[in-house]
Enzyme design. Structure first.
Site, PDB file in Angstrom:
ATOM      1  N   SER A  65      63.600  13.509  22.868  1.00 37.53           N
ATOM      2  CA  SER A  65      64.067  12.829  24.047  1.00 37.53           C
ATOM      3  C   SER A  65      64.820  11.653  23.916  1.00 37.53           C
ATOM      4  CB  SER A  65      63.190  12.743  24.962  1.00 37.53           C
ATOM      5  OG  SER A  65      62.198  11.220  25.065  1.00 37.53           O
ATOM      6  N   PRO A 501      58.802  13.609  43.755  1.00 34.24           N
ATOM      7  CA  PRO A 501      57.738  13.657  42.910  1.00 34.24           C
ATOM      8  C   PRO A 501      58.442  13.939  41.843  1.00 34.24           C
ATOM      9  CG  PRO A 501      57.385  15.557  44.090  1.00 34.24           C
ATOM     10  CD  PRO A 501      58.473  14.966  44.958  1.00 34.24           C
TER      11      PRO A 501
END
Ligand code: 16G
Ligand code: ZN
Length: 532
Positions: A65, A501
Site C-alpha cells: 500500500s 465507518p
C-alpha cells in the site's frame, strides 16, 4: 479422499494469527505482512474454487500500500476482470478466520455443496498470480509542446521501471493455496500493476491474448489510433527520442523546481491524480483529483456523442445513455459542474466495486472516486453499434463527423481499462484529451473551483455502530446522530457534511465542505465531536 489429505497437509503449514479477525473489506484482506501468510494461502484456495465455480480463469493479486511497505493486501480478480463477487465475500472471511485445517476443510466442503460447485475434473482450474511491491512514485512530465509530444511507446518505456521490487514475503504461498485443490494450476505473471492483472484475467476469459506485452500493445495501438482520429492531435512523428529525453522523473520533494504537470500513481497503480506546482507557491500544490479527471472525460465523451447524434446518421440509433458515478466524497463543485453539462450523476457508497457495478448500467458509464480510482465502461451492445458504424470507413478516408466520433469512442474503449480503474491507461487518456483540447493543466483545473473541504478520522471503540444509507450520506444509527449533523451543517453557507465507518481501518471518517476553508474545518471538528 486425495483432495482431503492434500488440503489438510498443506493447510497445516500456514496457521492463522491468533486473536486477529480478518475481513475481506472494501477491496481485499489488508494487514501487516507478518499476519497475512495464512490468509494469502487461503485466498489461493478461494481463487481456485472461484475458478471451478465460474469455469474461468481467476486472478490473485498481492499489493503493497501507500502506507508502510509491510502493509499489504491480497485480493481476487473475478472472472469478468472486476472485483470478487460480493456474494462470495462472507465465504472469504470465513476461510481466512478458520482456526484449524479441519475447520477449513469443513467450511470448504459445506460451501462447495451449497454453491453447487462441480468437482468433476472437467474444468482445468487456473489462477493468475500477480504481485506489486512498490512505493508511491511521482512522475513528472514536462509541459510538452506540440513538436516534442511524447508518443505512447515513449511513455510506456518510461513508466515500466516505476514498479520497484521490495521484500517478497509471500512469493510461493498463493501458489501453495491454489495447488491444494487437486489439479489446479497457478500461473505466475510476475510483477504487475493491479489493473494489469485484472486486464489479463478479463482478456483470458474473452479468449484474447493476455500477456503483459499484449496489454502494452493494446494501450499503445489504441493511443496511436486516438492520435490519428483526433483533429488537433500530435505531430506524431517519431523522432527516435527515448523516454528519458522527454520526461523527467522526480521525487516529490524535487518537484518544486519544475514548471510542469505531474501525475501521481498510488502503490499498485490503480489510482491517479494530477497536480501542478504553481511558481512561487512555497510548497503549495494544486491538486487535480479524480473528480476533475471524471469531468474531463465526461466533457470529451459528451462532445463525441454530440457528433454521433448529429444529422441523419442517427435515424436508426437510439439515444446513447451516458451516466456518471461518484461517491459522497466528490467535491460538491464537481457535481454541480456535471449537472450543468446535463449529465445524469449517480452516487454509490465508497469502494470501486459499487461504482463499477453502477457504471455498467449505461451505454457509457464514467466513474471516479475523488481519490483517483476510476475508469470509463462501454456496454457490449454500444461497442457493437460503434463497430457497425465504423466498419464502412477506413482511417484514410474522409468519414463524416459522426463516423469519426464513433472511431474515437472505440479507441477510448480500447485505451481505457474495461476491467478496473487503471492509472496507466487513465493518464494516457488524460494526455490525449488535453492535447486534443489544447489545454494546459491550469486550463483543465479551471473547469470549476473546488469548494473548501476537510476530512477527519475519529478513532472509535466500534465503527460498526455507525450505520449509513443513501450512498453513505445519511446516518441511520445511532439514532439522533443525523439530526445533530443536520443542525450543525445548517449553520454554514454551502455546508455539506457526512460521516461513515471506514471499510479499511478502525475509524469513523468525517467529511465536511463549506464556502471557506475555516468553515469546512470548524464543521468537520464539530461533527467529529458528535461522533466521538
Ligand atoms: C479501498 C477502495 C477505495 C476506497 C477506499 C476507502 C478499491 C480498489 N479500493 O481502498 O475505492 O476509496 O477503500 O477507504 O475498491 P475507507 O473505507 O477506509 O475510507
Ligand atoms: Zn491502489
Amino acid at each position: 479422499e486425495e483432495q482431503q489429505c492434500l488440503l489438510l497437509s498443506s493447510a497445516s503449514r500456514f496457521s492463522p494469527p491468533k486473536g486477529v479477525k480478518l475481513s475481506y473489506g472494501t477491496a481485499g484482506f489488508r494487514a501487516d505482512a507478518s499476519l497475512l501468510q495464512s490468509t494469502v494461502y487461503r485466498v489461493g484456495i478461494l481463487a481456485a474454487l472461484r475458478s471451478l465455480k465460474t469455469r474461468s480463469v481467476i486472478g490473485l493479486m498481492i499489493t503493497a500500500s501507500h502506507n508502510k511497505v509491510s502493509d499489504n493486501r491480497v485480493k481476487i480478480a473475478d472472472s469478468s476482470g472486476g472485483m470478487l463477487s460480493r456474494h462470495w465475500e462472507p465465504f472469504a472471511d470465513a476461510l481466512a478466520n478458520a482456526p484449524s485445517p479441519q475447520h477449513l476443510l469443513l467450511l470448504i466442503n459445506e460451501f462447495v455443496e451449497k454453491e453447487g460447485i462441480l468437482v468433476d475434473g472437467d474444468w482445468q482450474v487456473e489462477v493468475l498470480l500477480g504481485e506489486t511491491r512498490d512505493q508511491v512514485e511521482m512522475l513528472c512530465f514536462k509541459q510538452l509542446n506540440r513538436h516534442e509530444q511524447a508518443t505512447m511507446s515513449r511513455y510506456l518505456e518510461y513508466l515500466r521501471p516505476q514498479l520497484w521490487l521490495h521484500e517478497l514475503h509471500f512469493s510461493a504461498i498463493p501458489c501453495n493455496g491454489v495447488t491444494s485443490i487437486v489439479g489446479a494450476v497457478a500461473t505466475d505473471m510476475g510483477i504487475l500493476t493491479t489493473p494489469q492483472l485484472h486486464w489479463m484475467v478479463r482478456a483470458r476469459n474473452k479468449g484474447m491474448k493476455a500477456s503483459e506485452q499484449d496489454y502494452f500493445e493494446q494501450l499503445s495501438s489504441s493511443f496511436s489510433l486516438m492520435e490519428k482520429v483526433l483533429p488537433n492531435s500530435f505531430g506524431s512523428k517519431d523522432t527516435g527520442i527515448r523516454g528519458e529525453g522527454v520526461c523527467d522523473m522526480c521525487k516529490f520533494g524535487e518537484v518544486g523546481v519544475l514548471v510542469c504537470r505531474c501525475v501521481s500513481l498510488d502503490g499498485d497503480a490503480d489510482r491517479l491524480v494530477y497536480f501542478t506546482v504553481p511558481p512561487e507557491s512555497s510548497g503549495r500544490i494544486d491538486l487535480v483529483d479524480g473528480d476533475k479527471i471524471l469531468s474531463l472525460f465526461a466533457l470529451f465523451i459528451r462532445e463525441q456523442l454530440s457528433f454521433l447524434n448529429e444529422k441523419e446518421d442517427m435515424k436508426n440509433c437510439h439515444q446513447v445513455n451516458l451516466g456518471v458515478v461518484q461517491t459522497a466524497y466528490a467535491n460538491g463543485a464537481s457535481t454541480n459542474y456535471l449537472k450543468l453539462l446535463r449529465l445524469e450523476v449517480n452516487f454509490t457508497p465508497t469502494g470501486v466495486k459499487y461504482l463499477h457495478e453502477k457504471a455498467t448500467e449505461f451505454d457509457i458509464g464514467i466513474y471516479f472516486e475523488a481519490n483517483g480510482h476510476g475508469t470509463v465502461l462501454f456496454s457490449e451492445s454500444f461497442i457493437e453499434s460503434l463497430e457497425a458504424r465504423t466498419n464502412e470507413i477506413s482511417l484514410g478516408s474522409k468519414g463524416s463527423e459522426g463516423e469519426k466520433a464513433a472511431l474515437r469512442l472505440l479507441a477510448v474503449s480500447k485505451l481505457i481499462n474495461q476491467a478496473v480503474g487503471d492509472a496507466l491507461s487513465g493518464l494516457l487518456l488524460v494526455e490525449v484529451i488535453l492535447q486534443h483540447m489544447g489545454w494546459s493543466i491550469n486550463k483543465w483545473n479551471e473547469l470549476y473551483h473546488d469548494l473548501p473541504s476537510k476530512q477527519l478520522k475519529v478513532k472509535v471503540a466500534d465503527r460498526t455502530a455507525v450505520v449509513t444509507t443513501n450512498a453513505e450520506t445519511v446516518v441511520v444509527s445511532p439514532p439522533g446522530l443525523q439530526e445533530a449533523i443536520n443542525e450543525e451543517t445548517a449553520k454554514y453557507p454551502q455546508g455539506r457534511c457526512f460521516v461513515r465507518p471506514s471499510g479499511t481501518e478502525d475509524v469513523v471518517r468525517v467529511y465536511a465542505e463549506a464556502s471557506t476553508q475555516e468553515a469546512a474545518e470548524t464543521l468537520a471538528n464539530c461533527v467529529a465531536k458528535l461522533v466521538d
